[in-house]
Design a protein around this motif. Sequence first.
Motif, short mmCIF file in Angstrom:
data_model
loop_
_atom_site.label_atom_id
_atom_site.label_comp_id
_atom_site.label_asym_id
_atom_site.label_seq_id
_atom_site.Cartn_x
_atom_site.Cartn_y
_atom_site.Cartn_z
N ARG A 35 0.82 -1.21 0.00
CA ARG A 35 0.00 0.00 0.00
C ARG A 35 0.85 1.26 0.00
N PHE A 36 1.84 1.31 0.90
CA PHE A 36 2.63 2.53 1.00
C PHE A 36 3.57 2.71 -0.19
N VAL A 37 4.09 1.61 -0.73
CA VAL A 37 4.91 1.73 -1.95
C VAL A 37 4.06 2.28 -3.09
N SER A 38 2.85 1.72 -3.26
CA SER A 38 1.96 2.17 -4.33
C SER A 38 1.54 3.62 -4.10
N TYR A 39 1.13 3.92 -2.86
CA TYR A 39 0.65 5.27 -2.54
C TYR A 39 1.75 6.31 -2.73
N ASP A 40 2.94 6.02 -2.18
CA ASP A 40 4.03 6.99 -2.29
C ASP A 40 4.49 7.18 -3.73
N THR A 41 4.47 6.11 -4.51
CA THR A 41 4.85 6.22 -5.92
C THR A 41 3.89 7.14 -6.67
N ILE A 42 2.60 6.94 -6.44
CA ILE A 42 1.59 7.79 -7.10
C ILE A 42 1.63 9.20 -6.52
N ARG A 43 1.82 9.31 -5.22
CA ARG A 43 1.89 10.63 -4.59
C ARG A 43 3.07 11.43 -5.14
N ASN A 44 4.22 10.78 -5.30
CA ASN A 44 5.38 11.47 -5.85
C ASN A 44 5.10 12.01 -7.25
N ALA A 45 4.30 11.26 -8.01
CA ALA A 45 4.00 11.68 -9.38
C ALA A 45 2.96 12.80 -9.42
N LEU A 46 2.02 12.81 -8.47
CA LEU A 46 0.92 13.77 -8.50
C LEU A 46 1.17 15.04 -7.69
#
Length: 301
Positions: A98-109
């Motif tokens: 969850r946190f890998v996915s969330y942080d990856t998308i957060r970094n992009a957005l």
Amino acid sequence: MAAQLSVQPSVTNVNPRKHITPQWVSLVSGGIAGGVEAAVTYPFEYSKTRLQLIQHGSTTKTNPLRLIAEVARQEGPRSLYTGCTTLIVGTAGKAAVRFVSYDTIRNALSDEHGKLSAGGGILAGMAAGAVESVLAVTPTERIKTALIDDAKTHRQFNSGIHAARVLVQRHGLPELYRGLVSTTVKQSATSAVRMGTYNILKEMSKQQGLSPNALTSFGTGALAGIVTVYATQPFDTIKTRAQSVQGAGIVDAVSSVMRDYGIKGFWKGSSMRLGRLFLSGGIVFSVYEQVSAMLAPVVRD
């Protein structure tokens, strides 16, 4: 006449680049936070699941605290941790994903200052929930639910590994993914609300000048957990019915809840889930933030 020299001040970029959380930090921090959270709050999860599996007309206690006391008295305190190992492993795995996915998308957005909009936080949380459902949540939740359901009858399973082996032998590998759709819907909704709410509250606390620390992270995560319970409880109830020992499709799971308890049945177990997500929200976010800070302190470029 002396030539006049025009001295221009050097221009520097005063805005630091946004901090990008490395994926390995998200993975390790999320895994540790998930494991700690699951170990501390498991009795709430156990009682919630037992309540959701009670059929209409059963003489079993329906008050969550009385149910815990009854199970501890009749079956022993250790029974409250039936399926705990499976959930700890599963929660550590799903929190890491969850946190890998969330942080990856957060970094992009996020913008150049690292700020993530409310909509971006919800979107990132929804995507992270879908990913963790497929990679980690559905199989472990299927085994955990089957173990708890089995414990109230004739006990055909000896452990999580034994339950997984028996289910696969009887019905094939897809049996571990029974309830995938309902679990993915529930997990996406839960993660979207939880991560989105946490992001909003975190940004609000920054605007109020509150310094980030374990206490503020715990409080913010706990409030996000409260919002999550009441917004997503019906998805959790349907998912639990779908993943019982006998299993059920989404339509059958919805029908059985309506038949047994009516509309209010979709919020069955919410009080125990509230207790769990209040604590887990505070624990998982505060542990995640503290571990992340230790593994990768903010570097200003």
